[in-house]
Design a protein around this motif. Structure first.
Motif, PDB file in Angstrom:
ATOM      1  N   LEU A 179       0.804  -1.212   0.000  1.00  0.00           N
ATOM      2  CA  LEU A 179       0.000   0.000   0.000  1.00  0.00           C
ATOM      3  C   LEU A 179       0.844   1.272   0.000  1.00  0.00           C
ATOM      4  N   GLY A 180       2.068   1.179   0.477  1.00  0.00           N
ATOM      5  CA  GLY A 180       2.902   2.362   0.614  1.00  0.00           C
ATOM      6  C   GLY A 180       3.796   2.600  -0.574  1.00  0.00           C
ATOM      7  N   GLU A 181       4.735   3.519  -0.374  1.00  0.00           N
ATOM      8  CA  GLU A 181       5.702   3.809  -1.401  1.00  0.00           C
ATOM      9  C   GLU A 181       6.872   2.830  -1.289  1.00  0.00           C
ATOM     10  N   ARG A 182       7.727   2.829  -2.303  1.00  0.00           N
ATOM     11  CA  ARG A 182       8.888   1.934  -2.261  1.00  0.00           C
ATOM     12  C   ARG A 182       9.916   2.520  -1.297  1.00  0.00           C
ATOM     13  N   GLN A 183       9.810   2.160  -0.061  1.00  0.00           N
ATOM     14  CA  GLN A 183      10.738   2.615   0.955  1.00  0.00           C
ATOM     15  C   GLN A 183      10.858   1.524   2.012  1.00  0.00           C
ATOM     16  N   LEU A 226      24.664 -14.997  10.125  1.00  0.00           N
ATOM     17  CA  LEU A 226      25.352 -14.027   9.263  1.00  0.00           C
ATOM     18  C   LEU A 226      24.967 -14.227   7.799  1.00  0.00           C
ATOM     19  N   ILE A 227      24.871 -15.481   7.370  1.00  0.00           N
ATOM     20  CA  ILE A 227      24.460 -15.760   5.989  1.00  0.00           C
ATOM     21  C   ILE A 227      23.048 -15.238   5.744  1.00  0.00           C
ATOM     22  N   MET A 228      22.170 -15.422   6.716  1.00  0.00           N
ATOM     23  CA  MET A 228      20.807 -14.893   6.584  1.00  0.00           C
ATOM     24  C   MET A 228      20.811 -13.382   6.431  1.00  0.00           C
ATOM     25  N   LEU A 229      21.641 -12.699   7.231  1.00  0.00           N
ATOM     26  CA  LEU A 229      21.708 -11.239   7.149  1.00  0.00           C
ATOM     27  C   LEU A 229      22.268 -10.783   5.811  1.00  0.00           C
ATOM     28  N   LEU A 230      23.288 -11.452   5.327  1.00  0.00           N
ATOM     29  CA  LEU A 230      23.865 -11.093   4.035  1.00  0.00           C
ATOM     30  C   LEU A 230      22.851 -11.301   2.913  1.00  0.00           C
ATOM     31  N   CYS A 231      22.111 -12.394   3.002  1.00  0.00           N
ATOM     32  CA  CYS A 231      21.080 -12.646   1.987  1.00  0.00           C
ATOM     33  C   CYS A 231      19.980 -11.590   2.065  1.00  0.00           C
ATOM     34  N   ALA A 232      19.563 -11.244   3.288  1.00  0.00           N
ATOM     35  CA  ALA A 232      18.522 -10.218   3.441  1.00  0.00           C
ATOM     36  C   ALA A 232      18.999  -8.884   2.893  1.00  0.00           C
ATOM     37  N   GLY A 233      20.253  -8.528   3.174  1.00  0.00           N
ATOM     38  CA  GLY A 233      20.794  -7.271   2.665  1.00  0.00           C
ATOM     39  C   GLY A 233      20.842  -7.234   1.152  1.00  0.00           C
ATOM     40  N   LEU A 234      21.269  -8.335   0.551  1.00  0.00           N
ATOM     41  CA  LEU A 234      21.324  -8.399  -0.907  1.00  0.00           C
ATOM     42  C   LEU A 234      19.930  -8.296  -1.509  1.00  0.00           C
ATOM     43  N   LEU A 235      18.982  -9.011  -0.935  1.00  0.00           N
ATOM     44  CA  LEU A 235      17.621  -8.987  -1.453  1.00  0.00           C
ATOM     45  C   LEU A 235      17.005  -7.597  -1.314  1.00  0.00           C
ATOM     46  N   PHE A 236      17.272  -6.926  -0.180  1.00  0.00           N
ATOM     47  CA  PHE A 236      16.755  -5.569  -0.010  1.00  0.00           C
ATOM     48  C   PHE A 236      17.379  -4.619  -1.028  1.00  0.00           C
ATOM     49  N   HIS A 237      18.654  -4.783  -1.307  1.00  0.00           N
ATOM     50  CA  HIS A 237      19.316  -3.928  -2.296  1.00  0.00           C
ATOM     51  C   HIS A 237      18.675  -4.116  -3.679  1.00  0.00           C
ATOM     52  N   LEU A 238      18.427  -5.357  -4.035  1.00  0.00           N
ATOM     53  CA  LEU A 238      17.799  -5.627  -5.327  1.00  0.00           C
ATOM     54  C   LEU A 238      16.350  -5.134  -5.339  1.00  0.00           C
ATOM     55  N   TRP A 239      15.673  -5.278  -4.213  1.00  0.00           N
ATOM     56  CA  TRP A 239      14.282  -4.791  -4.091  1.00  0.00           C
ATOM     57  C   TRP A 239      14.211  -3.281  -4.258  1.00  0.00           C
ATOM     58  N   ALA A 240      15.144  -2.569  -3.618  1.00  0.00           N
ATOM     59  CA  ALA A 240      15.154  -1.109  -3.733  1.00  0.00           C
ATOM     60  C   ALA A 240      15.397  -0.674  -5.170  1.00  0.00           C
ATOM     61  N   GLY A 241      16.069  -1.505  -5.943  1.00  0.00           N
ATOM     62  CA  GLY A 241      16.301  -1.198  -7.349  1.00  0.00           C
ATOM     63  C   GLY A 241      15.153  -1.577  -8.255  1.00  0.00           C
ATOM     64  N   LEU A 243      13.671  -4.714  -8.566  1.00  0.00           N
ATOM     65  CA  LEU A 243      13.699  -6.060  -9.127  1.00  0.00           C
ATOM     66  C   LEU A 243      12.514  -6.900  -8.657  1.00  0.00           C
ATOM     67  N   PHE A 244      12.032  -6.648  -7.431  1.00  0.00           N
ATOM     68  CA  PHE A 244      10.949  -7.436  -6.860  1.00  0.00           C
ATOM     69  C   PHE A 244       9.709  -6.570  -6.648  1.00  0.00           C
ATOM     70  N   PRO A 245       8.536  -7.179  -6.579  1.00  0.00           N
ATOM     71  CA  PRO A 245       7.328  -6.433  -6.178  1.00  0.00           C
ATOM     72  C   PRO A 245       7.483  -5.900  -4.764  1.00  0.00           C
ATOM     73  N   ARG A 246       6.727  -4.871  -4.462  1.00  0.00           N
ATOM     74  CA  ARG A 246       6.868  -4.219  -3.154  1.00  0.00           C
ATOM     75  C   ARG A 246       6.666  -5.174  -1.988  1.00  0.00           C
ATOM     76  N   PHE A 247       5.595  -5.982  -2.038  1.00  0.00           N
ATOM     77  CA  PHE A 247       5.215  -6.784  -0.878  1.00  0.00           C
ATOM     78  C   PHE A 247       6.240  -7.857  -0.530  1.00  0.00           C
ATOM     79  N   VAL A 248       7.095  -8.237  -1.470  1.00  0.00           N
ATOM     80  CA  VAL A 248       8.056  -9.316  -1.240  1.00  0.00           C
ATOM     81  C   VAL A 248       9.036  -8.964  -0.125  1.00  0.00           C
ATOM     82  N   ALA A 249       9.265  -7.662   0.093  1.00  0.00           N
ATOM     83  CA  ALA A 249      10.226  -7.239   1.117  1.00  0.00           C
ATOM     84  C   ALA A 249       9.840  -7.712   2.509  1.00  0.00           C
ATOM     85  N   ALA A 250       8.568  -8.041   2.718  1.00  0.00           N
ATOM     86  CA  ALA A 250       8.131  -8.520   4.029  1.00  0.00           C
ATOM     87  C   ALA A 250       8.904  -9.758   4.449  1.00  0.00           C
TER      88      ALA A 250
END
Length: 355
Positions: A179-183, A226-241, A243-250
């Motif tokens: 529902l929100g903006e990409r942030q 640590l692997i989970m955090l690195l994966c989350a960081g990478l996915l968030f970086h790609l999401w901010a660009g 690459l993914f729909p907004r809701f996937v960031a959940a």
């Protein structure tokens, strides 16, 4: 009174360093490309680590069979969080008006009233207070503190309650992102309902810690976290660009929260490198004073740089070192003369969450 847990203070130090770093120049470093945006652009997740740690430290006395009682708990939380919060809220409002030139209109009055009520996270217009937007996490902390005696009432059901939250909270976050903006933050996904699973994960770690049931292989738990955090960081970086729909960031928040819980569990039983890193004196100092550092770092940026867009501050700014020096001074004074005087040591456990 329970003593401090040094590795918890070390994790607080990591969290506050990450948050301040992010608000200073994460976006500028993110412009360096994938590596910069991935590894250095997700310091904002330090707030989520704070939520996990809050759940841990608040529930540990209960897990150890030493509950303070509901009235004593609420009194303690008010003494711990409210004095510094209201001092910062007053100063921040004054800076917003006198230095930044915000008009004293109905909007500001509404913002101020919501901020002082402590319920500002429940409205999209006040979720990030105009006077000092980093206080949003304190609003989430207030709500969790209010609900905590209910959550801890039946410890035998805590694993089931945590599992339910881990499954359901991503849907709340998904609604906020959709529902929100990409942030990264909005009043739904980052509000109390969207972050409840992080507090409960910390509570569950406290229960397992008190029962002596944490993993006996801290290296494996820390590596997995640590692997989970690195994966989350990478996915968030790609999401901010985009690459993914907004809701996937959940789901990415869930991945990071589980990673933080595993790292906390590993730190509590570690006797090796992880423990030695977390008890490093400068990191301990940051962790002990992290509440003061957190609540002041945003308003000092606003006062010095005259902008709310903190993560656009250039790395080479000549104001960087004066800012860090001022932050250190103000935070020390706040920790010494506000937290140290207004919070009575005899009634506030030294393990109390720092907000």
């Amino acid at each position: 009174m329970q003593g401090r847990i040094d590795v918890v203070d070390g994790l607080r130090g990591v969290a506050i360093a990450a948050v301040v770093f992010h608000h200073l120049f994460a976006r500028g470093i993110g412009d360096l490309g994938l590596l910069g945006g991935w590894l250095l652009g997700n310091g904002w997740l330090g707030v989520d680590l704070f939520f996990v740690l809050s759940g841990f430290v608040l529930s540990l006395p209960y897990a150890r069979g030493l509950p303070p009682g509901t009235r004593a708990f609420y009194a303690r939380r008010v003494r711990r969080l409210a004095p510094l919060f209201y001092v910062v809220a007053a100063v921040s409002t004054a800076v917003t008006v006198l230095i930044c030139g915000a008009p004293v209109d109905r909007g500001l009055l509404f913002q101020t009233a919501a901020l002082l009520s402590g319920l500002f996270t429940f409205h999209p217009a006040t979720f990030m207070p105009q006077a000092n937007w980093v206080l949003w996490s304190l609003g989430v902390e207030f709500v969790f503190s209010a609900l905590f005696p209910l959550l801890v009432r039946r410890p035998a059901r805590l694993p089931q309650l945590t599992a339910a939250a881990v499954l359901l909270c991503p849907f709340v976050r998904a609604a906020g992102y959709a529902l929100g903006e990409r942030q990264y933050l909005d009043w739904i996904s980052a509000g109390p309902a969207g972050r409840l699973d992080e507090f409960l994960l910390g509570m569950l770690v406290a229960q397992l810690y008190a029962q002596g049931r944490l993993p006996r292989s801290p290296r494996l738990a820390a590596a997995t976290g640590l692997i989970m955090l690195l994966c989350a960081g990478l996915l968030f970086h790609l999401w901010a660009g985009g690459l993914f729909p907004r809701f996937v960031a959940a789901a990415f928040i869930s991945l990071a929260a589980l990673g933080f819980a595993l790292i906390l569990a590993a730190a509590l039983v570690s006797r090796g490198r992880l423990r030695r890193a977390l008890v490093w004196p400068p990191l301990q100092a940051l962790g002990v004073a992290c509440y003061s550092i957190y609540v002041w770092h945003g308003i000092l940026l606003l006062g010095l740089f005259g902008t709310r867009d903190f993560d656009r501050i250039p790395v080479w700014s000549p104001l960087l070192f004066p800012y860090l020096a001022m932050l250190a001074l103000v935070s020390w004074a706040s920790f010494r003369f506000v937290e140290g005087i207004l919070v009575r040591p005899s009634s506030a456990p030294r393990e109390a969450a720092t907000g």
